[in-house]
Design a protein around this motif. Structure first.
Motif, PDB file in Angstrom:
ATOM      1  N   SER A   1       0.806  -1.229   0.000  1.00  0.00           N
ATOM      2  CA  SER A   1       0.000   0.000   0.000  1.00  0.00           C
ATOM      3  C   SER A   1       0.839   1.279   0.000  1.00  0.00           C
ATOM      4  N   PRO A   2       1.919   1.362  -0.801  1.00  0.00           N
ATOM      5  CA  PRO A   2       2.638   2.635  -0.902  1.00  0.00           C
ATOM      6  C   PRO A   2       1.928   3.588  -1.859  1.00  0.00           C
ATOM      7  N   THR A   3       2.153   4.895  -1.660  1.00  0.00           N
ATOM      8  CA  THR A   3       1.565   5.921  -2.519  1.00  0.00           C
ATOM      9  C   THR A   3       2.640   6.921  -2.921  1.00  0.00           C
ATOM     10  N   ILE A   4       2.687   7.230  -4.217  1.00  0.00           N
ATOM     11  CA  ILE A   4       3.559   8.293  -4.728  1.00  0.00           C
ATOM     12  C   ILE A   4       2.641   9.324  -5.367  1.00  0.00           C
ATOM     13  N   SER A   5       2.673  10.546  -4.843  1.00  0.00           N
ATOM     14  CA  SER A   5       1.720  11.557  -5.294  1.00  0.00           C
ATOM     15  C   SER A   5       2.436  12.871  -5.608  1.00  0.00           C
ATOM     16  N   ASP A   6       2.080  13.452  -6.765  1.00  0.00           N
ATOM     17  CA  ASP A   6       2.566  14.790  -7.128  1.00  0.00           C
ATOM     18  C   ASP A   6       4.085  14.874  -7.056  1.00  0.00           C
ATOM     19  N   CYS A   7       4.783  13.885  -7.599  1.00  0.00           N
ATOM     20  CA  CYS A   7       6.247  13.873  -7.590  1.00  0.00           C
ATOM     21  C   CYS A   7       6.784  13.960  -9.016  1.00  0.00           C
ATOM     22  N   ILE A   8       8.062  14.306  -9.136  1.00  0.00           N
ATOM     23  CA  ILE A   8       8.777  14.278 -10.412  1.00  0.00           C
ATOM     24  C   ILE A   8       9.974  13.350 -10.232  1.00  0.00           C
TER      25      ILE A   8
ATOM     26  N   THR B   1       1.950  12.243 -11.127  1.00  0.00           N
ATOM     27  CA  THR B   1       3.407  12.157 -11.044  1.00  0.00           C
ATOM     28  C   THR B   1       4.008  12.082 -12.438  1.00  0.00           C
ATOM     29  N   VAL B   2       5.203  12.663 -12.608  1.00  0.00           N
ATOM     30  CA  VAL B   2       5.924  12.656 -13.879  1.00  0.00           C
ATOM     31  C   VAL B   2       7.153  11.757 -13.750  1.00  0.00           C
ATOM     32  N   VAL B   3       7.338  10.851 -14.719  1.00  0.00           N
ATOM     33  CA  VAL B   3       8.561  10.042 -14.826  1.00  0.00           C
ATOM     34  C   VAL B   3       9.172  10.381 -16.180  1.00  0.00           C
ATOM     35  N   GLU B   4      10.408  10.921 -16.188  1.00  0.00           N
ATOM     36  CA  GLU B   4      10.950  11.432 -17.439  1.00  0.00           C
ATOM     37  C   GLU B   4      12.472  11.309 -17.512  1.00  0.00           C
ATOM     38  N   LYS B   5      12.982  11.350 -18.750  1.00  0.00           N
ATOM     39  CA  LYS B   5      14.407  11.453 -19.060  1.00  0.00           C
ATOM     40  C   LYS B   5      15.236  10.307 -18.495  1.00  0.00           C
TER      41      LYS B   5
ATOM     42  N   ARG C   1      -2.451   6.871 -11.933  1.00  0.00           N
ATOM     43  CA  ARG C   1      -3.579   7.747 -12.245  1.00  0.00           C
ATOM     44  C   ARG C   1      -3.070   9.156 -12.559  1.00  0.00           C
ATOM     45  N   LYS C   2      -3.428   9.661 -13.739  1.00  0.00           N
ATOM     46  CA  LYS C   2      -3.068  11.009 -14.177  1.00  0.00           C
ATOM     47  C   LYS C   2      -1.565  11.251 -14.075  1.00  0.00           C
ATOM     48  N   CYS C   3      -0.799  10.301 -14.599  1.00  0.00           N
ATOM     49  CA  CYS C   3       0.669  10.413 -14.598  1.00  0.00           C
ATOM     50  C   CYS C   3       1.167  10.645 -16.019  1.00  0.00           C
ATOM     51  N   ALA C   4       2.364  11.222 -16.138  1.00  0.00           N
ATOM     52  CA  ALA C   4       3.006  11.432 -17.436  1.00  0.00           C
ATOM     53  C   ALA C   4       4.316  10.661 -17.463  1.00  0.00           C
ATOM     54  N   PHE C   5       4.504   9.856 -18.498  1.00  0.00           N
ATOM     55  CA  PHE C   5       5.743   9.100 -18.711  1.00  0.00           C
ATOM     56  C   PHE C   5       6.309   9.566 -20.049  1.00  0.00           C
TER      57      PHE C   5
END
Length: 723
Positions: free
Chosen positions: A305-312, A334-338, A355-359
């Protein structure tokens, strides 16, 4: 404590054939309170703790009678029983990483090679390789000599991967359930790595002050109940946060804080057995960016049950998320990039929701890799500008083919990505109201999707799929074709017929059918052999040895260097920009307005404080070792680089060196003269000739590539056909 040695046996085998037997035997004893069995490489340790009314001598006698040597494998040493008064140890259950090589026997046979001789070369080469993704890449590039005198990279005849195996397996009896924590969470404010580490623990909220720069590589490496450090490379360590139930690490109000490390081989942060973990509002990645590294951003192991929220989460981390046995993960906004290897790897995980993440903006081996994982959902996410291999790089991959493992992508968009396919297997991804636009696998089966141009030649996605070769290999092939044409190097029909007969005889001798005889490839290979033999005639070899005595007498040079990466897959514009930048730095260094050390910092990420930076010492024979990296070099020591170092005087700066890996600048800081005469190796009496022939061969091939890069304009196309 019961000790049983069984050299050369894996922890898994010791657990199965010794630990399980020992546990059954020890459970049959009276007055036993706790049993713990620890299986390591070649060693078993069994701990038995008695109740208070049983003395140590009595317990030892009972164990010596109960633990029978004939109940264990014949190659196991007899059990030794000793009394210890330190209580049960806190054993760390970790994993060890290994490089696994799977050879393709058909491809080997087509090249006239046997698995035995290639395996022998690989085993010798891998002894000094790091057990990480950098080691995988070094092994993929390893040159394998063919019967025809050429070389092929190991990746063309083998699959190389990094696998994890248990370093230690622990069994306990009885197994006590974890107690639910009922403490109210305390809030702790921090602004430094030391303060963050000191604050770690269960049932608390850690607020990192706005704009703080938390550098984990600079933190003291103290061990504690909730913190340990694992070695990630030479003088590099990775922070592991463990057993922290209901821990929250959040950003304070204001500018987003940065959590980072400059250790390139370490994950930025690693969580182990942390249930109810929350990460919110953070920016996490390797610093400085961009650069070269083989560690990921966030690793999680056995977390629930970990949560990652509003991170880059940003690269150059090899991948944004590395998950092992994680359950009920939620990642949102959350954004995962580069990243430089992939976006996400999950192994043995359940119920992962994004949910509502950008890769985005990631290369080059995988997008989303799921192994033995189920319940995966993407909701209103965007995946864009992910550039993978067009040979086998599907954007989403799973090893399961059951309904529970089907990946569901609801809404959102998948756009402008380069990959061989959307999913593998194709039926294991279901999209619902998702916009798929500008992806290279869409359209007319790759028919005319141009991915690169070399002069007037075009390389399409269909070429890559058909020939099962990477883009870099096909660009180099076009550069060689250009050289053969402009220098009138040809292969006659008689030469091709003789080669075909030779290949057929070899296959008949080995008893293998092999692949269909590729006339185009063999014609070009024959031309390449002619080019090499022209460059390393006996006269040229002897002249090379005579004119370069320091290469063979043990002379050692120490250099500092600058590298701007720029290989054949770089566009002509990028090549010119890289050379112009290095020319400007060299001019400033020579004029005395800029120190070489400062120029190193301006051109590359600064090295870790504990490393030697971009510095190496070597004698010229190191060019024969494809894995030599000096102190921290990112590329093999190629002859052109080594020669420039030997030709430059101490304290001076070399001219710009151009190799297949990019542009380099060298400053020689020390030189230790050799014996003055070639060193004779009784086991390899022709060592000098080997070095000379290898150098002349590499010089000839390197000149072809560099001349072609100068003559032919290289254009790399982005998804959507944008140059």
């Amino acid at each position: 404590k019961v000790i049983i040695r069984m050299p050369g046996t894996s922890p898994e085998d010791i657990d199965q054939c010794i630990a399980t037997v020992f546990m059954d035997q020890a459970k049959g004893l009276k007055h036993v309170r706790t049993i713990q069995a620890v299986s390591r490489e070649g060693l078993f340790g069994g701990y038995v703790q008695a109740k208070k009314d049983v003395g140590a001598a009595e317990l030892k006698a009972m164990l010596e009678k109960a633990v029978r040597p004939d109940s264990f494998p014949v190659n196991a040493a007899p059990p030794t029983v000793v009394v210890v008064d330190t209580g049960l140890p806190e054993e760390e259950v970790g994993v060890k990483k290994e490089l696994e090589v799977s050879l393709d026997r058909e491809k080997l046979a087509a090249l006239g090679l046997t698995a035995k001789e290639v395996s022998s070369a690989v085993q010798e080469a891998t002894s000094d390789l790091p057990r990480n993704k950098e080691g995988v890449e070094q092994l993929r590039r390893m040159a394998i000599s063919t019967r025809g005198g050429g070389t092929v990279p190991l990746r063309t005849v083998a699959e190389i991967r990094l696998v994890e195996r248990p370093a230690c397996i622990v069994r306990r009896w009885p197994v006590f359930p974890l107690k639910e924590s009922r403490q109210q969470k305390q809030t702790i404010r921090v602004s430094s790595a030391k303060a963050l580490i000191d604050a770690l623990g269960p049932d608390r909220v850690i607020l990192i002050e706005a704009g703080a720069r938390v550098r984990l590589d600079g933190a003291p490496r103290a061990r504690g109940k909730h913190v340990r450090w694992i070695r990630a490379g030479e003088k590099e360590y990775e922070l592991v946060i463990r057993d922290c139930a209901n821990l929250e690490i959040r950003a304070g109000e204001g500018e987003r804080p940065l959590v980072c490390t400059k250790y390139p081989y370490a994950n930025v942060v690693h969580f182990e057995n942390c249930s109810g973990l929350v990460l919110s509002g953070l920016r996490i990645g390797h610093d400085p960016e961009p650069g070269f590294c083989s560690g990921g951003v966030i690793a999680m192991e056995k977390c629930e049950s970990p949560t990652i929220s509003d991170c880059i989460l940003f690269g150059c981390g090899t991948e944004g998320l590395t998950l092992s046995k994680v359950k009920k993960l939620t990642v949102e906004n959350t954004v995962v990039e580069k990243c430089t290897y992939g976006l996400l790897t999950a192994s043995g995980c359940e119920d992962l929701t994004f949910r509502k993440c950008a890769f985005r903006d990631t290369e080059e081996y995988h997008g989303f890799d799921f192994a033995d994982s189920t319940g995966i959902r993407f909701v209103e996410c965007v995946v864009e500008n992910v550039r993978l291999s067009l040979i086998s790089g599907a954007l989403f991959r799973t090893n399961l083919d059951v309904e529970e493992a089907r990946i569901v992508f609801e809404g959102g968009a998948i756009r402008a990505n380069r990959a061989a396919a959307l999913a593998e297997p194709a039926n294991m991804l279901r999209t619902v109201d998702t916009k798929l636009t500008g992806n290279i696998w869409q359209g007319n089966a790759h028919a005319r999707v141009v991915v690169a141009k070399v002069g007037t030649a075009e390389i399409t996605a269909a070429d890559i799929r058909r020939e099962q070769r990477e883009l870099r290999d096909l660009i180099i092939r076009e550069l060689f074709r250009h050289y053969f044409k402009t220098h009138n190097i040809t292969c006659t029909d008689e030469e091709l017929a003789a080669r075909k007969k030779q290949v057929g005889e070899r296959r008949a001798r080995l008893g293998t059918a092999g692949a269909e005889f590729d006339e185009v490839w063999h014609r070009e290979d024959i031309c390449k052999e002619k080019l090499i033999e022209r460059a390393r005639t006996n006269e040229k070899v002897e002249a090379f040895i005579k004119n370069n005595p320091a290469y063979f007498d043990g002379t050692v040079v120490t250099v500092k260097y600058i590298t701007i990466a720029c290989d054949p897959t770089s566009s002509t514009a990028d090549q010119k920009a890289a050379r112009t930048k290095l020319e400007g730095l060299r001019a400033d260094v020579v004029a005395g307005t800029l120190s070489f050390e400062k120029a190193m910092q301006e051109s590359s990420p600064p090295p870790a404080e504990e490393s030697n930076g971009n510095t190496m010492s070597f004698d010229y024979s190191k060019v024969l070792n494809p894995f030599f990296r000096g102190a921290s070099a990112s590329y093999p020591l190629v002859p052109a680089f080594a020669a420039a170092a030997f030709e430059t005087k101490v304290g001076q700066v070399s001219p710009i060196i151009h190799t297949e890996f990019g542009f380099h600048l060298v400053k020689v800081t020390d030189r230790k003269a050799g014996k003055g005469t070639p060193i004779v190796n009784p086991h390899r009496p022709n060592r000098s000739q080997e070095i000379a022939r290898m150098t002349l061969r590499h010089r000839a091939l390197n000149e072809v590539i560099l001349q072609g890069m100068g003559d032919c304009r290289i254009v790399i196309m982005k998804p959507g056909g944008i140059p």
